[in-house]
Every structure is written in structure tokens, then in C-alpha cells.
Design an enzyme around this catalytic site. Structure first.
Site, PDB file in Angstrom:
ATOM      1  N   GLY A   1      -5.113   0.890   3.507  1.00  0.00           N
ATOM      2  CA  GLY A   1      -5.626   2.343   3.134  1.00  0.00           C
ATOM      3  C   GLY A   1      -6.582   2.040   2.100  1.00  0.00           C
TER       4      GLY A   1
ATOM      5  N   LEU B   1      -7.186   5.112   7.922  1.00  0.00           N
ATOM      6  CA  LEU B   1      -6.470   5.862   8.991  1.00  0.00           C
ATOM      7  C   LEU B   1      -7.620   7.128   9.118  1.00  0.00           C
ATOM      8  CD1 LEU B   1      -4.524   6.535  11.144  1.00  0.00           C
ATOM      9  CD2 LEU B   1      -2.866   7.428   9.416  1.00  0.00           C
TER      10      LEU B   1
ATOM     11  N   ASP C   1      -0.016   6.899  -0.460  1.00  0.00           N
ATOM     12  CA  ASP C   1       0.808   8.337  -0.375  1.00  0.00           C
ATOM     13  C   ASP C   1       1.999   8.238  -1.026  1.00  0.00           C
ATOM     14  OD1 ASP C   1       1.771  10.678   0.090  1.00  0.00           O
ATOM     15  OD2 ASP C   1       0.387  10.865   2.102  1.00  0.00           O
TER      16      ASP C   1
ATOM     17  N   GLU D   1     -11.721   5.105  -6.860  1.00  0.00           N
ATOM     18  CA  GLU D   1     -12.062   6.508  -7.038  1.00  0.00           C
ATOM     19  C   GLU D   1     -10.633   6.701  -7.741  1.00  0.00           C
ATOM     20  OE1 GLU D   1     -11.980   9.660  -4.251  1.00  0.00           O
ATOM     21  OE2 GLU D   1     -14.088   9.995  -4.884  1.00  0.00           O
TER      22      GLU D   1
END
Length: 300
Positions: free
Chosen positions: A117, A141, A196, A272
Site C-alpha cells: 500500500g 491497489l 486503512d 504524505e
């Protein structure tokens, strides 16, 4: 004799006229093409100027044109190519300078770092210069985000010849296809940065750190390899720490080891998400664990 000489002279004259006409046409065509060059150049300049996705000053992609949803459903079906096995991964597509063709890989040099990710690739870029001899790959993804990272790497390679040749990205679902990319004990580092949280309990099965997925990660990590995790969600931080703590093939790094690891400092500063948390004065929760052998394996 005079008639023959006259016929030869006429024939030679006609030949000269034909050559002259042909030369005239070629010169005319060349002049037309030459007149088109300025307009073609202007067209290319206008095309580059009209491409807002690339920064004119740096030559790198502009992030705002590659924005996507913060997260994707890892359990949904996505359509992208997946290698049948790690031996089918074409290194020449990811590291063309190191592997000019698909036949050049002798298996002696393999990917060692995997950023799961990877987002917009901030950690990968930092790791690339910190470990210039190590092959690494980001697994993402979201298609737009993957394209951004690809363009970013290409831009950095062009601007810095010889650098960033050891880093790449691939669009895939790491929760499904980790064994398709990496052999047993191939990786030395895996990164799970700001994944997530999937707050709802029914969606906890979508979390990228879970007991059954740790079995797969333990398989592709070599003994002594390290898993790095970080989040700004305390509950998720406790979840990931608990999963790793309760798994028999992982142990936490000591405080001294954490302080001496240069990678740990990048977890909250290179991405980020980490920068956003720092700007907002938020708190982060890390869990860094080492792959170990089972006690039963040591005694056997």
C-alpha cells in the site's frame, strides 16, 4: 552517322531533363518539409505546455491530477495481470537498467523490500537513495496512484541518471497475491504505513495486518527480516501490535535496535500521510517486529 549522333544527343537531353525534373521535385518536397519543422516544433511545445499533469520545472507528475479515494476494498475483484509465480516476475519491466531483458535475470539479485500500500511512493523514494544496491517495490491497489508513482520514478530516473534504478511499483492486491511475487524467505523488510483502519468490526477482515495474513508475511520474510507498521489510529495501532505480539514467528525490536535503525525515522516523515499527521500535531503508533524461527524448528 549524323542521324545516329542526333538521336543520341536527343536521348541524352531527355535523360538530363528527367533528372532535372526529379531533382526539382525532391528539392520542392524538402522545402515543404523544412517549412513544416517550425510548426511541428511549436506543436510539440504546445503539447508539452498543454499537459498539466507534468510539472514544467521538475518534469515530475503533479499529484493533484492523480488523486483517488483514500482506500480501496481489498476483497473486491480487480482486473490486472498477476504473475503465476515469483519466477514469472519480469524484472526487466521494473528495473530496465539492471535487467535489460527478461533473460538477463539469473536469480542472484531479487527484490528485498516491499512497501505494501505504498501510496504516492514517498517512502520508496527515500529508501531508494538510502539503500541504492537493494531492489525494492511498492504494491498499490489504486490504479491512478500506481500511475503517479510510475511517472514519478521515470521522472526521477531521467533527472538523475544512474539513480532510482532500484525502485519500482506494481498495481496489485497484496492481500491476495503476495506469494505470486515473492519466494519463501526472499524479503528482508516489509512496510505497512498508515493502512486503512476499517473501523467497523465486520470489516476487520479487510485489515492488511491480521493473524492469517501474518502467516503469509512470515513465509516471504527471511529469518531476521523486519515488519514495520505505523498508524495515527490508536485502536488500529493496538490491533497490529497485538497481532504481531501473539504470532509465534515475530518478536519486537528493542528500544536500542529501534534507535539505531535509520528506517524507523522515515516511517513518520517520508510519506504524505505521515507529514499530514505531523502538520496537524497528531500522534502515531508504531509496531516494528522481527521474523524469528519457531521453537519447534530450532529444536528439530
Amino acid at each position: 552517322m549524323k542521324l545516329k549522333r542526333s538521336l543520341k544527343q536527343n536521348k541524352a537531353k531527355q535523360t538530363r531533363l528527367k533528372h532535372s525534373a526529379a531533382l526539382h521535385e525532391e528539392t520542392k518536397d524538402f522545402c515543404v518539409l523544412a517549412s513544416l519543422i517550425p510548426s511541428l516544433q511549436r506543436g510539440i511545445m504546445l503539447q508539452n505546455k498543454a499537459n498539466p499533469t507534468i510539472s514544467k520545472s521538475t518534469g515530475l507528475p503533479r499529484k493533484r491530477f492523480y488523486r483517488a479515494r483514500a482506500h480501496s476494498n481489498p476483497l473486491s475483484d480487480s482486473h490486472f495481470p498477476v504473475p503465476l509465480s515469483p519466477s514469472h516476475v519480469d524484472y526487466s519491466l521494473h528495473y530496465p537498467q539492471l535487467f535489460p531483458s527478461s533473460d538477463c535475470s539469473d536469480g542472484s539479485k531479487k527484490i528485498e523490500f516491499a512497501d505494501i500500500g505504498c501510496g504516492f511512493g514517498g517512502l520508496l523514494i527515500s529508501l531508494s537513495t538510502l539503500f541504492p544496491e537493494t531492489l525494492m517495490i511498492g504494491m498499490e491497489l489504486r490504479d491512478k496512484v500506481t500511475e503517479y508513482v510510475k511517472e514519478r520514478i521515470l521522472g526521477l530516473r531521467l533527472a538523475n541518471p544512474g539513480q532510482f534504478q532500484n525502485v519500482s511499483v506494481v498495481r496489485t492486491n497484496s492481500m491476495k497475491y503476495i506469494p505470486n511475487y515473492f519466494e519463501k524467505g526472499q524479503l528482508s523488510k516489509m512496510f505497512f504505513l498508515f493502512p486503512d483502519p476499517h473501523f467497523k468490526e465486520k470489516n476487520h477482515r479487510r485489515r492488511v495486518i491480521s493473524p492469517h495474513l501474518l502467516d503469509e508475511y512470515a513465509y516471504v520474510l527471511k529469518v531476521g527480516g523486519i515488519i514495520y507498521t505505523i498508524t495515527d489510529v490508536e485502536e488500529l495501532g493496538e490491533w497490529m501490535k497485538s497481532c504481531l505480539q501473539n504470532h509465534p514467528m515475530f518478536e519486537p525490536l528493542s528500544e536500542m535496535e529501534l534507535d539505531g535503525d535509520p528506517v524507523v525515522k522515515l516511517l513518520s516523515t517520508a510519506t504524505e500521510e505521515g507529514k499530514k499527521v505531523a502538520r496537524n500535531g497528531g500522534q502515531t503508533f508504531q509496531a516494528v517486529y522481527r521474523r524469528i524461527t519457531l521453537a519447534s524448528q530450532e529444536n528439530s
